[in-house]
Write a protein that holds these residues in place. Structure first.
Motif, PDB file in Angstrom:
ATOM      1  N   VAL A  29      32.660  38.870  30.500  1.00  0.00           N
ATOM      2  CA  VAL A  29      33.441  40.138  30.135  1.00  0.00           C
ATOM      3  C   VAL A  29      33.239  39.784  31.016  1.00  0.00           C
ATOM      4  N   PHE A  30      32.627  39.739  32.336  1.00  0.00           N
ATOM      5  CA  PHE A  30      32.198  40.222  33.348  1.00  0.00           C
ATOM      6  C   PHE A  30      33.328  39.564  34.454  1.00  0.00           C
ATOM      7  N   TYR A  31      33.113  37.777  33.610  1.00  0.00           N
ATOM      8  CA  TYR A  31      34.179  36.726  34.072  1.00  0.00           C
ATOM      9  C   TYR A  31      35.373  36.885  34.274  1.00  0.00           C
ATOM     10  N   ALA A  32      36.424  37.733  33.314  1.00  0.00           N
ATOM     11  CA  ALA A  32      37.445  38.219  33.135  1.00  0.00           C
ATOM     12  C   ALA A  32      37.804  39.455  34.203  1.00  0.00           C
ATOM     13  N   ALA A  33      36.993  40.354  33.963  1.00  0.00           N
ATOM     14  CA  ALA A  33      37.053  41.295  34.733  1.00  0.00           C
ATOM     15  C   ALA A  33      37.627  40.860  36.097  1.00  0.00           C
ATOM     16  N   LEU A  34      36.126  40.400  37.221  1.00  0.00           N
ATOM     17  CA  LEU A  34      36.309  39.950  38.106  1.00  0.00           C
ATOM     18  C   LEU A  34      37.120  38.975  38.346  1.00  0.00           C
ATOM     19  N   ILE A  81      31.281  54.324  33.584  1.00  0.00           N
ATOM     20  CA  ILE A  81      32.097  55.305  33.703  1.00  0.00           C
ATOM     21  C   ILE A  81      32.800  55.367  35.121  1.00  0.00           C
ATOM     22  N   VAL A  82      32.342  55.957  35.643  1.00  0.00           N
ATOM     23  CA  VAL A  82      32.842  56.412  37.221  1.00  0.00           C
ATOM     24  C   VAL A  82      33.839  54.793  37.544  1.00  0.00           C
ATOM     25  N   VAL A  83      33.231  53.077  37.537  1.00  0.00           N
ATOM     26  CA  VAL A  83      33.985  52.219  38.072  1.00  0.00           C
ATOM     27  C   VAL A  83      35.566  52.121  37.293  1.00  0.00           C
ATOM     28  N   LEU A  84      35.329  52.616  35.546  1.00  0.00           N
ATOM     29  CA  LEU A  84      36.555  52.172  34.575  1.00  0.00           C
ATOM     30  C   LEU A  84      37.547  53.700  35.092  1.00  0.00           C
ATOM     31  N   LEU A  85      36.870  54.670  35.993  1.00  0.00           N
ATOM     32  CA  LEU A  85      37.956  55.919  35.855  1.00  0.00           C
ATOM     33  C   LEU A  85      38.560  55.787  37.836  1.00  0.00           C
ATOM     34  N   ARG A  93      46.341  47.535  34.211  1.00  0.00           N
ATOM     35  CA  ARG A  93      47.361  46.028  34.254  1.00  0.00           C
ATOM     36  C   ARG A  93      46.256  44.437  33.532  1.00  0.00           C
ATOM     37  N   ALA A  94      45.002  45.012  33.870  1.00  0.00           N
ATOM     38  CA  ALA A  94      43.761  43.880  33.473  1.00  0.00           C
ATOM     39  C   ALA A  94      44.371  43.818  32.143  1.00  0.00           C
ATOM     40  N   PHE A  95      44.225  44.818  30.880  1.00  0.00           N
ATOM     41  CA  PHE A  95      44.904  44.520  30.001  1.00  0.00           C
ATOM     42  C   PHE A  95      45.800  44.306  29.269  1.00  0.00           C
ATOM     43  N   LEU A 313      32.522  32.765  42.218  1.00  0.00           N
ATOM     44  CA  LEU A 313      32.496  34.033  40.978  1.00  0.00           C
ATOM     45  C   LEU A 313      31.569  33.341  39.713  1.00  0.00           C
ATOM     46  N   LEU A 314      31.781  32.166  38.887  1.00  0.00           N
ATOM     47  CA  LEU A 314      30.967  31.496  38.068  1.00  0.00           C
ATOM     48  C   LEU A 314      29.712  32.183  37.915  1.00  0.00           C
ATOM     49  N   ILE A 315      28.508  31.829  39.507  1.00  0.00           N
ATOM     50  CA  ILE A 315      27.965  31.887  39.752  1.00  0.00           C
ATOM     51  C   ILE A 315      26.794  33.210  39.942  1.00  0.00           C
TER      52      ILE A 315
END
Length: 734
Positions: A29-34, A81-85, A93-95, A313-315
């Motif tokens: 999840v983190f990799y996809a988001a970043l 939640i703050v990050v998402l907002l 755009r990512a989704f 990024l992977l690390i």
């Protein structure tokens, strides 16, 4: 630091494949988001936030700070939640990108997203080049450029050659900056791109023609292509040359055809190498320059930088996933230190054989460390508090108390008080009898028999005053309303003569084997004797009656069948094939919970009356005559047969075979004429003649005509009427 190390050991001590799957899922999840946010300012903000959060976690655990640990435990969900907002546009755009890339109905369009736009952009670039009008086209790929679009003039227009050309026409309010393009959309114009200062002469083979110094548009194109995976097309305002920027490198001047070919390969290819560079036939290229070694070195360096970025990024996502998993696991498995809400009784161990403890040591309280759920589930039986009296003599002693957890995953941190006062005295002993004390007796219908206990006595030892006070050792046994005998090992309790407990003594053995027999009580009542007759009489016979003597007997029954009808059967009496009465003496069979009373009969006389089955039958009997006198003859007899009704046993009637004996009528005493004679018939032995019909037979006897001597014939004389009448009367009299 110790707290942090302990938390890490607790969290990772039971690390399993399930936890590895959890960490992998978080990392994906983190990799996809970043990966989707890379190249945007949001990436920098998130990087800073992650560093701050990790620093707070480490400092809070190392310093064991209550405030920082509380923030970590309670503020992570709010922070998410703050990050998402805050970065809602980037995530949206990512989704959208994921949805477009993953939809099967867009598969064809995703393979060639810029198919229609590339000729338009190439034509517009060619026209601007001919007229020495500068321009900058930026083609967005995987890395989102929404932040740059927000800073420019939002268009959202359908792409055309004229629109692209008019944007950069001198005098247009949007000619400064770049045009941001997406498949089938002109997103924004007048987009200000970041630029860097420095020598860019090694970034491409055509840079030398510019004296090693690039204009603002070329610098912006190089910068955006280096920071993101976007492709930039630059039209030089001074020379009119058209160049491509990708992967931080700038190509040599391109024609319209070469521009279309290069854009098609770059924007439509899904391969890693093609996404960093493309060879342009007959000319130098960025990423794979054949003219200068510097260009080739920069291409290799770009690949290395890309690989390093991906590795970093992977690390980063793996470390971040481990941190998040650790925080959650640590929050769930957080250890607390608290004093238990109950006290523990202290037991003495290693007591000498000739010593006894006067009184019990005072109970102690315990402070434990463990996970909150383990601490909350702790019970007194999960701990053992002891003091050792090894090598201790009579007297007063202050000894350390040792508490250990025998069950549960908690650790003992402190004991209060740490010592216990134990007073020892020399012991005496004597033998005391064991007494059984029962409770909860059996229900109605059951009684307790004579109880047994082994051993019948035990040794009581302790200080003299306590031992002398013991009058008996009580084995208390709860029968629990049992209806069967109870046998159990029971703890012996020292009691005084008044029934008080004596606790400061040692009983040896501590347990006794107690057996309490429980018998069922019986009640006397009268039961009917029922004969058990088996078989059937001979054919044609039946049982007329059965008599048994005595008809009743006294029995003993339990309470559960007290209200039921009590019956006693005899041994079976077989009457198979008998043709007469049967009389026999048989034993009684007591069943259904009944037993014979002490003075009751156990045998009975059974008389079975068997009699034949009586029936009636109507049969024909012939009538025979005999004894007719001489000179007479029987001229008429009626009837020739009679009907007889016989009554008797079925066996005798069934034995009748053939015609019955005829009825004999003796005519020896009868003269000529018509006679009515009474009939009589004797039935076979054992049968009764019920009816004979008819009761008479009619016979006519006539004289046998005799021959007369011949006489001369007499003259014929007519008979008078009187003679004829007399003759008729004579016939009637006969």
């Amino acid at each position: 630091m110790d707290a942090l190390i302990n938390d890490i050991e607790v969290a990772f001590g039971g690390f399993s494949w399930t936890n590895a799957l959890e960490v992998t899922a978080i990392a994906v999840v983190f990799y996809a988001a970043l990966r989707l946010l890379r190249g945007t300012t949001a990436m920098s903000v998130i990087r800073g936030m992650v560093l701050v959060v990790v620093a707070i976690i480490v400092i809070g655990r190392v310093a064991d700070s209550l405030v920082l640990n509380w923030i970590v435990d309670n503020a992570l969900a709010v922070l998410l939640i703050v990050v998402l907002l805050v970065f809602q546009p980037e995530f949206r755009r990512a989704f959208e990108h994921v949805g477009r890339a993953g939809g099967l109905r867009h598969w064809g369009s995703r393979r060639h997203p810029y198919r229609a736009m590339i000729p338009m952009a190439a034509t517009a670039a060619h026209r601007l080049s001919q007229q020495r009008v500068g321009g900058l086209f930026v083609f967005e790929r995987d890395t989102g450029l929404e932040e740059l679009a927000e800073a420019g003039v939002r268009l959202g227009a359908e792409p055309t050659t004229e629109l692209l050309e008019s944007i950069f026409w001198p005098g247009s309010p949007m000619h400064d900056g770049a045009v941001l393009l997406r498949p089938s959309e002109v997103v924004a114009a007048a987009v200000i791109l970041p630029t860097l200062s420095g020598d860019f002469s090694s970034r491409g083979p055509n840079n030398g023609q510019m004296g090693g110094h690039l204009g603002t548009r070329h610098r912006a194109a190089l910068q955006i292509s280096e920071e993101t995976d976007a492709i930039a097309v630059v039209i030089s305002e001074e020379t009119g040359m058209i160049s491509l920027a990708a992967g931080g490198l700038l190509s040599s001047p391109l024609s319209v055809a070469e521009l279309e070919t290069s854009l098609s390969r770059l924007l439509h290819s899904r391969r890693w190498g093609d996404r960093l560079g493309v060879r342009i036939p007959g000319r130098a290229s960025y990423g794979h320059s054949d003219r200068t070694s510097a260009a080739g070195g920069d291409a290799t360096g770009s690949l290395v930088r890309r690989a390093a970025q991906e590795a970093t990024l992977l690390i980063t996502v793996v470390v971040l996933a481990l941190v998040v998993w650790f925080v959650i696991a640590d929050a769930e498995n957080r250890e607390i230190e608290t004093r238990l809400g109950f006290s523990l009784q202290v037991d003495v161990i290693d007591l000498g054989s000739n010593l006894a403890v006067v009184g019990d040591p005072l109970p102690v309280s315990v402070t434990v460390v463990g996970r909150e759920e383990d601490v909350e589930s702790a019970r007194p039986e999960h701990f053992k508090a002891t003091v050792s009296l090894r090598n201790r003599s009579a007297g007063r002693h202050s000894l350390p108390v040792r508490v250990e957890a025998v069950e549960g995953d908690v650790r003992v941190r402190a004991v209060q008080p740490e010592t216990a006062v134990v007073i020892l005295q020399e012991t005496v002993e004597r033998e005391v009898p064991v007494v059984i004390e029962t409770s909860n007796p059996p229900p109605l219908g059951f009684r307790v028999g004579a109880s047994e206990v082994l051993p019948e006595s035990a040794i009581v030892s302790g200080i003299a005053t306590e031992v002398e006070a013991v009058d008996s050792l009580v084995a208390r046994l709860d029968l629990g309303g049992a209806t069967v005998s109870v046998e159990r090992s029971v703890l012996l309790e020292a009691r005084t003569a008044g029934g008080g407990a004596v606790t400061q003594v040692v009983v040896n053995p501590r347990f006794a084997q107690v057996r309490v027999p429980i018998d069922q009580e019986l009640f006397r009542r009268t039961a009917s004797v029922l004969p058990d007759i088996t078989g059937t009489p001979a054919e044609g016979y039946r049982v007329s009656s059965v008599r048994v003597s005595p008809a009743t007997v006294d029995v003993l029954v339990s309470v559960d069948v007290l209200d039921a009808e009590a019956r006693v059967l005899t041994q079976p009496v077989d009457i198979t094939g008998v043709e007469g009465n049967v009389a026999t003496a048989v034993a009684l069979v007591f069943g259904g919970g009944a037993a014979p009373a002490g003075d009751s009969d156990t045998t009975a006389r059974v008389v079975v009356v068997v009699e034949p089955v009586i029936t009636s039958v109507r049969l024909p009997v012939d009538i025979e005559t005999f004894g007719v006198r001489e000179q007479l003859e029987l001229s008429f007899a009626w009837p020739l047969t009679a009907q007889v009704t016989l009554r008797g046993p079925v066996a005798l009637i069934s034995a009748l075979t053939g015609p019955l004996e005829p009825i004999q009528v003796n005519l020896g005493s009868y003269a000529t004429g018509r006679h009515r004679i009474d009939l009589s018939w004797t039935p076979p032995d054992g049968l009764e003649l019920v009816e004979l019909a008819p009761t008479q037979v009619t016979v006519t006897l006539n004289a046998i005509p005799q021959p007369e001597p011949e006489e001369p014939p007499e003259p014929e004389v007519d008979e008078s009427p009187d003679e004829e009448q007399s003759s008729a009367e004579e016939d009637e009299s006969e």
